[in-house]
Design an enzyme around this catalytic site. Structure first.
Site, PDB file in Angstrom:
ATOM      1  N   LYS A  24       0.800  -1.229   0.000  1.00  0.00           N
ATOM      2  CA  LYS A  24       0.000   0.000   0.000  1.00  0.00           C
ATOM      3  C   LYS A  24       0.827   1.272   0.000  1.00  0.00           C
ATOM      4  O   LYS A  24       0.310   2.347  -0.294  1.00  0.00           O
ATOM      5  CB  LYS A  24      -0.969  -0.019   1.187  1.00  0.00           C
ATOM      6  CG  LYS A  24      -2.041  -1.071   1.042  1.00  0.00           C
ATOM      7  CD  LYS A  24      -2.896  -0.829  -0.193  1.00  0.00           C
ATOM      8  CE  LYS A  24      -4.000  -1.852  -0.320  1.00  0.00           C
ATOM      9  NZ  LYS A  24      -4.881  -1.579  -1.451  1.00  0.00           N
TER      10      LYS A  24
HETATM   11  N1  PMP Z   1      -3.559  -8.013   1.286  1.00  0.00           N
HETATM   12  C1  PMP Z   1      -3.587  -7.088   2.254  1.00  0.00           C
HETATM   13  C2  PMP Z   1      -2.984  -7.429   3.575  1.00  0.00           C
HETATM   14  C3  PMP Z   1      -4.182  -5.846   2.031  1.00  0.00           C
HETATM   15  O1  PMP Z   1      -4.206  -4.930   3.011  1.00  0.00           O
HETATM   16  C4  PMP Z   1      -4.763  -5.587   0.783  1.00  0.00           C
HETATM   17  C5  PMP Z   1      -5.435  -4.270   0.545  1.00  0.00           C
HETATM   18  N2  PMP Z   1      -6.783  -4.216   0.897  1.00  0.00           N
HETATM   19  C6  PMP Z   1      -4.723  -6.590  -0.205  1.00  0.00           C
HETATM   20  C7  PMP Z   1      -4.102  -7.781   0.081  1.00  0.00           C
HETATM   21  C8  PMP Z   1      -5.360  -6.422  -1.556  1.00  0.00           C
HETATM   22  O2  PMP Z   1      -4.704  -5.454  -2.341  1.00  0.00           O
HETATM   23  P1  PMP Z   1      -5.567  -4.568  -3.321  1.00  0.00           P
HETATM   24  O3  PMP Z   1      -6.393  -3.641  -2.459  1.00  0.00           O
HETATM   25  O4  PMP Z   1      -4.568  -3.824  -4.134  1.00  0.00           O
HETATM   26  O5  PMP Z   1      -6.444  -5.442  -4.111  1.00  0.00           O
END
Ligand code: PMP
Length: 371
Positions: free
Chosen positions: A71
């Protein structure tokens, strides 16, 4: 008596060492700020967990980002985009809806750049994550996890309200912000393409906002349209069904434990057209897969990383891979954020993910070791 040429070589070596020391002192090798360390995360070959599958498997370790998750990429990119457009300046407020990781990255970037950070967080988020957000200086509002997305108590609605009530603020809105997807298109995709020397055949990635999977996929498919994009969803989420049928099916929704994966709404940040297929994983299988990764490869990853590994196993069972496959699995964050969850034997037992007898046995073993 030492021959002259030996003495001469010795003096040359000494001179070269002094010269290189002098050169090193001239340029200190440091980043200007923690934010310069975002991106360029390493790829590591898996040696054991995938040993019985067809193909070669690599994990992309996203917790090598300074905020310890993927992130960081979107937080920095969206904030810098808002700065470039003149929407924020030091003293402004950043508001967001977050299961924890995006909040941590935004809080980190806000701290460095001089913004106030207010976060609406799901009650499902681990205490470790919530404590981390507060430690990073963010104001945290905890909202009930199991209410509809349009309920005024949901973390989406709370964040929207805070944004509306706070002058000089921006709402990051990661689920509906194309800049989220673009950040991965610009960084994660090119990194994986370069790291695999263009040899990647399959990408396995979790879908929450969908920014990681679809941004990375969009770049990779532009380089080679035959690369297969294999998504990971959770039981209790609507994403897989929506991808297959184009329908939002409320009946798919039920509470689940994995944080950051799947959704009870359809995020516009997900470009479903570049994703080939999805599998769903259970809370238990994802937790056990993460624990197994630590105990086989020494890789201490988060809950959704376990989900991605379990999904890779399911894809292997579907015979999707062959011996020429080069598979990259994105591991989004680090295990240290889940010490009170999947890495707590007490929590695992309470959830029914491991048997109470296993716990007693482990406690007895550790009592003997510690005595
Ligand atoms: N794994 C974790 C631990 C996350 O915090 C997130 C974000 N919500 C994701 C996977 C998924 O990533 P994305 O939001 O880019 O789909």
């Amino acid at each position: 008596m030492i021959p002259h040429f030996v003495e001469f070589n010795y003096l040359c070596d000494k001179f070269l060492n002094l010269f290189s020391l002098f050169k090193k002192n001239k340029s200190v090798q440091a980043s200007e700020s923690i934010l310069d360390l975002v991106g360029n995360t390493p790829l590591v070959k898996l040696q054991k967990v995938t040993a019985n599958y067809s193909g070669t498997f690599y994990a992309k370790l996203e917790w090598f980002n300074p905020g310890q998750s993927s992130k960081d990429r979107i937080a920095l990119s969206i904030i810098e985009n808002a700065e470039a457009k003149g929407l924020i300046k030091p003293g402004s407020t950043i508001v967001e809806t977050t299961s924890g990781n995006t909040g941590f990255s935004l809080a980190m970037a806000s701290m460095v750049k001089g913004y106030k950070c207010i976060l609406a967080v799901s009650s499902k988020s681990s205490q470790d994550k919530i404590d981390g957000l507060k430690a990073m200086g963010a104001e945290v509002h905890i909202c009930p996890a199991h209410v509809a997305a349009d309920d005024p108590r949901s973390y989406y609605e709370v964040a929207k309200r805070i944004h509306a009530e706070t002058p000089n603020s921006i709402y990051i809105n990661q689920y509906f912000n194309e800049l989220n997807t673009e950040a991965h298109y610009k960084t994660t995709g090119p990194e994986i393409w370069k790291q695999t020397a263009g040899k990647i055949t399959h990408l396995v990635a979790c879908s929450g906002t969908g920014g990681t999977i679809s941004g990375t996929a969009r770049y990779l498919k532009e380089q080679n349209p035959s690369i297969q994009i294999l998504g990971v969803d959770a039981y209790g989420s609507v994403i897989k069904k929506y991808h297959e049928t184009g329908k939002f099916d409320e009946n798919e929704i039920h509470p689940y434990r994995i944080e950051g994966l799947g959704k009870n709404l359809i995020p516009s940040a997900t470009d479903f057209s570049v994703i080939d297929t999805f599998v769903k994983v259970t809370d238990k299988d994802a937790a056990l897969a993460a624990r197994n990764l630590a105990q086989t490869e020494g890789i201490f990853a988060g809950y959704t990383s376990g989900a991605a590994l379990r999904a890779t196993e399911l894809y292997n069972d579907q015979n999707i891979f062959d011996e020429n496959s080069v598979v990259v699995i994105i591991l989004p964050d680090h295990g240290s954020r889940y010490l009170s969850k999947i890495y707590s034997e007490k929590w695992m037992t309470e959830q029914g993910f491991i048997e109470a007898e296993d716990l007693v046995e482990t406690l007895e073993k550790s009592a003997i070791t510690n005595s």
